[in-house]
Design an enzyme around this catalytic site. Structure first.
Site, PDB file in Angstrom:
ATOM      1  N   LYS A 144       0.972  -1.088   0.114  1.00 39.95           N
ATOM      2  CA  LYS A 144       0.135   0.050  -0.097  1.00 39.95           C
ATOM      3  C   LYS A 144       0.824   1.187  -0.034  1.00 39.95           C
ATOM      4  CE  LYS A 144      -1.542   2.091   3.890  1.00 39.95           C
ATOM      5  NZ  LYS A 144      -0.527   2.589   4.978  1.00 39.95           N
ATOM      6  N   LYS A 178      -3.536  -9.779  10.105  1.00 39.78           N
ATOM      7  CA  LYS A 178      -3.718  -9.883  11.516  1.00 39.78           C
ATOM      8  C   LYS A 178      -4.646 -11.032  12.079  1.00 39.78           C
ATOM      9  CE  LYS A 178      -2.555  -5.130  12.405  1.00 39.78           C
ATOM     10  NZ  LYS A 178      -1.430  -4.848  13.451  1.00 39.78           N
ATOM     11  N   GLU A 212      -3.357   5.551  18.299  1.00 43.11           N
ATOM     12  CA  GLU A 212      -2.124   5.529  18.164  1.00 43.11           C
ATOM     13  C   GLU A 212      -1.692   6.535  19.337  1.00 43.11           C
ATOM     14  OE1 GLU A 212      -0.565   3.321  14.243  1.00 43.11           O
ATOM     15  OE2 GLU A 212      -1.136   5.407  14.106  1.00 43.11           O
ATOM     16  N   HIS A 236      -7.154   0.055   5.832  1.00 41.00           N
ATOM     17  CA  HIS A 236      -7.018  -0.988   7.015  1.00 41.00           C
ATOM     18  C   HIS A 236      -8.501  -0.921   7.727  1.00 41.00           C
ATOM     19  CE1 HIS A 236      -2.855  -1.012   6.664  1.00 41.00           C
ATOM     20  NE2 HIS A 236      -2.569   0.055   7.367  1.00 41.00           N
TER      21      HIS A 236
HETATM   22  C1  BG6 Z   1       0.438   1.683   8.726  1.00 35.81           C
HETATM   23  C2  BG6 Z   1       0.514   3.106   8.661  1.00 35.81           C
HETATM   24  O1  BG6 Z   1      -0.108   1.200   7.343  1.00 35.81           O
HETATM   25  O2  BG6 Z   1      -0.052   1.044   9.746  1.00 35.81           O
HETATM   26  C3  BG6 Z   1       0.689   3.515  10.060  1.00 35.81           C
HETATM   27  O3  BG6 Z   1       1.093   3.502   7.630  1.00 35.81           O
HETATM   28  C4  BG6 Z   1       0.245   2.983  11.200  1.00 35.81           C
HETATM   29  O4  BG6 Z   1       0.802   5.073  10.130  1.00 35.81           O
HETATM   30  C5  BG6 Z   1       0.384   1.556  11.062  1.00 35.81           C
HETATM   31  O5  BG6 Z   1       0.814   3.477  12.332  1.00 35.81           O
HETATM   32  C6  BG6 Z   1      -0.265   0.949  12.028  1.00 35.81           C
HETATM   33  O6  BG6 Z   1      -0.264  -0.587  11.939  1.00 35.81           O
HETATM   34  P1  BG6 Z   1      -0.186  -1.532  13.085  1.00 35.81           P
HETATM   35  O7  BG6 Z   1       0.129  -2.968  12.582  1.00 35.81           O
HETATM   36  O8  BG6 Z   1       1.371  -0.906  13.885  1.00 35.81           O
HETATM   37  O9  BG6 Z   1      -1.163  -1.268  13.906  1.00 35.81           O
END
Ligand code: BG6
Length: 487
Positions: A144, A178, A212, A236
């Site tokens: 992506k 996941k 986050e 996502h």
């Molecule tokens: C990525 C984004 O695709 O996914 C990030 O570019 C984000 O900004 C991340 O932090 C989150 O993924 P995970 O698996 O760490 O929750």
């Protein structure tokens, strides 16, 4: 439908950040478990010899793996990996690659080409592969973001489709790798408990939170061109929403699952800007790489509306952002209250029961019910029924390990099909690139004030805090180490 298994893995961008933090550690885990036995060919501009490449692999593995490194597995990975150097725009690099594939895996080997490179290079690489005839016996796996909007996604697709049919293009969305996301289908369709409740008759609304607690850190120039909607919502979160709401697929086959997801996404209305709150945390404009007149959001809250038979009238409130109070992904179904409030004392009059699916950091399910408080009178109080999946099911594999295993095996179920990507762009398009800056919010808060009331006057269902976070910004597309890498 399962495509041919790969005889060789070709990794474009092997010296890049994503390969370093996510891909090479995932390949090491696969080698360690005996799930990666084919040769690996890296392609990059760097003119490294085998010793330099091997030292790089060792560095990446040692930095990412928090258990004792299995030296024999590391050595197997080092020995089976070779570099083809050159510029992707130079046809000679593809001739060298074709020779290396023949040398490592034979003249009729089926290759899996993993493009961990910027999307602006996808077309160049596909043309290069076709120039030496490699496109007839390979598939492409692309990272992506797939486009910046509907038109650019279609334009990118046209470049790949010149040489590759849809069933040989695997588009990575690491959330589909996941375990707890995939588990949504099993929880919903392997049990009878949830499914009868899973409709407008019993569910009042959904709330999805992807929070986050870290900021964009050193990814300012990447993030400023993208923003929250493109970074995590279009891909996502809409994929997760599709798993949460879709009808049962006809079977467990990849395309039946993807058909069901497509049908759900096709029923989701284009976002109405009146249903959206955009935010930017204080201090974002001072991040290196961010434009002084940036209008990029670091937070978004939006209400999605699904016009199908099952969900008409049930809003799906989604919020996502950086520099929030916690790091988690929670999906909450709020049930309708019973027809009459018989037990008016305590919480009986106001609190409906809820089902909360925590995807990360500790996957699990929590059902909040009302029970009688001990003592005089029928006074309802909340009790949680909670299961922590790791405690009962054990550790899971990290998303990139699953993505590589599936890409090599030829299982497309956990990759995004083009029709769902198009639907996702259609849905978010009305809120892309607004001319006005987003509302401000303080770091460590749940976004701008207006977002708090998006689901209604009572606000969002409170989320139990997670354990203190050790998260940090991930590199360009990637997953924070979890599962076998982290445990
Ligand atoms: C990525 C984004 O695709 O996914 C990030 O570019 C984000 O900004 C991340 O932090 C989150 O993924 P995970 O698996 O760490 O929750």
């Amino acid at each position: 439908m399962t495509a041919p298994a790969g005889d060789v893995l070709v990794l474009f961008g092997i010296t890049g950040d994503l390969a370093k933090k996510m891909i090479i550690p995932a390949l090491y885990q696969l080698v360690r478990r005996g799930e990666l036995t084919v040769p690996v060919l890296g392609v990059a501009r760097s003119d490294w010899d085998d010793d330099q490449l091997r030292a790089h692999i060792a560095d990446c593995v040692r930095a990412a793996v928090d258990q004792e490194v299995d030296e024999a597995a590391l050595e197997r990975l080092q020995r089976s990996t070779h570099l083809v150097s050159g510029d992707y725009a130079d046809p000679a690099v593809f001739t060298k690659l074709a020779d290396a594939i023949t040398a490592e895996a034979g003249p009729s080997a089926f290759a899996v080409h993993y493009l961990a490179v910027p999307p602006s290079l996808f077309g160049t690489v596909a043309d290069g592969l076709a120039g030496v005839g490699l496109h007839t016996r390979s598939r492409l796996v692309v990272e992506k973001p797939f486009g910046r909007d509907l038109a650019s996604a279609r334009a990118l697709q046209a470049l790949l489709a010149k040489h590759y049919p849809e069933d040989r293009i695997f588009r990575v969305d690491h959330f589909l790798g996941k375990e707890p996301v995939e588990d949504l289908l099993v929880l919903r369709f392997a049990n009878t408990l949830l499914e009868p409740l899973w409709s407008r008759q019993w569910i009042d609304r959904f709330e999805i939170t992807m929070a986050e607690d870290f900021d964009v850190a050193d990814r300012g120039s990447f993030y400023d061109a993208v923003g929250t909607v493109r970074d995590v919502v279009q891909n996502h979160l809409l994929q997760v929403m599709a798993y949460l709401l879709m009808d049962a697929p006809l079977s467990d086959a990849a395309d039946d699952q993807r058909d069901a997801k497509f049908r759900l996404l096709r029923s989701v209305r284009r976002l109405d800007p009146a249903d959206v709150v955009r935010g930017r945390y204080d201090g974002y404009l001072e991040t290196p790489g961010v434009a002084p007149d940036s209008t990029t959001e670091t937070f978004v809250a939006a209400t999605f509306r699904v016009d199908d038979w099952r969900w008409a009238g049930v809003p799906v409130h989604v919020r996502a952002g950086k520099a929030l109070p916690d790091t988690l992904l929670d999906l909450v179904a709020v049930l309708r209250p019973p027809p009459r409030a018989l037990f008016a004392g305590g919480l009986g009059a106001m609190r409906p029961d809820r089902i909360r699916l925590r995807v990360q950091p500790r996957a699990g399910i929590a059902i909040t019910l009302l029970a009688k408080q001990p003592g005089q009178g029928d006074v309802p109080t909340e009790i949680p029924l909670t299961v922590d999946f790791r405690e009962v099911l054990g550790p899971v594999h990290a998303p990139y390990e699953r993505i590589f295993a599936d890409a090599l095996a030829g299982d497309p179920a956990h990759f995004a099909r083009m029709d769902t990507i198009e639907q996702a762009w259609r849905i978010v398009e009305p809120i892309l690139d607004p001319a006005t800056p987003p509302a401000r919010y303080g770091r460590g808060t749940w976004g701008p004030e207006a977002a708090e009331r998006l689901p209604g006057p009572e606000g969002w269902v409170p989320l139990p805090p997670t354990a203190p976070s050790t998260s940090s910004a991930t590199p360009s597309p990637g997953a924070a180490p979890e599962g076998a890498l982290a445990r």
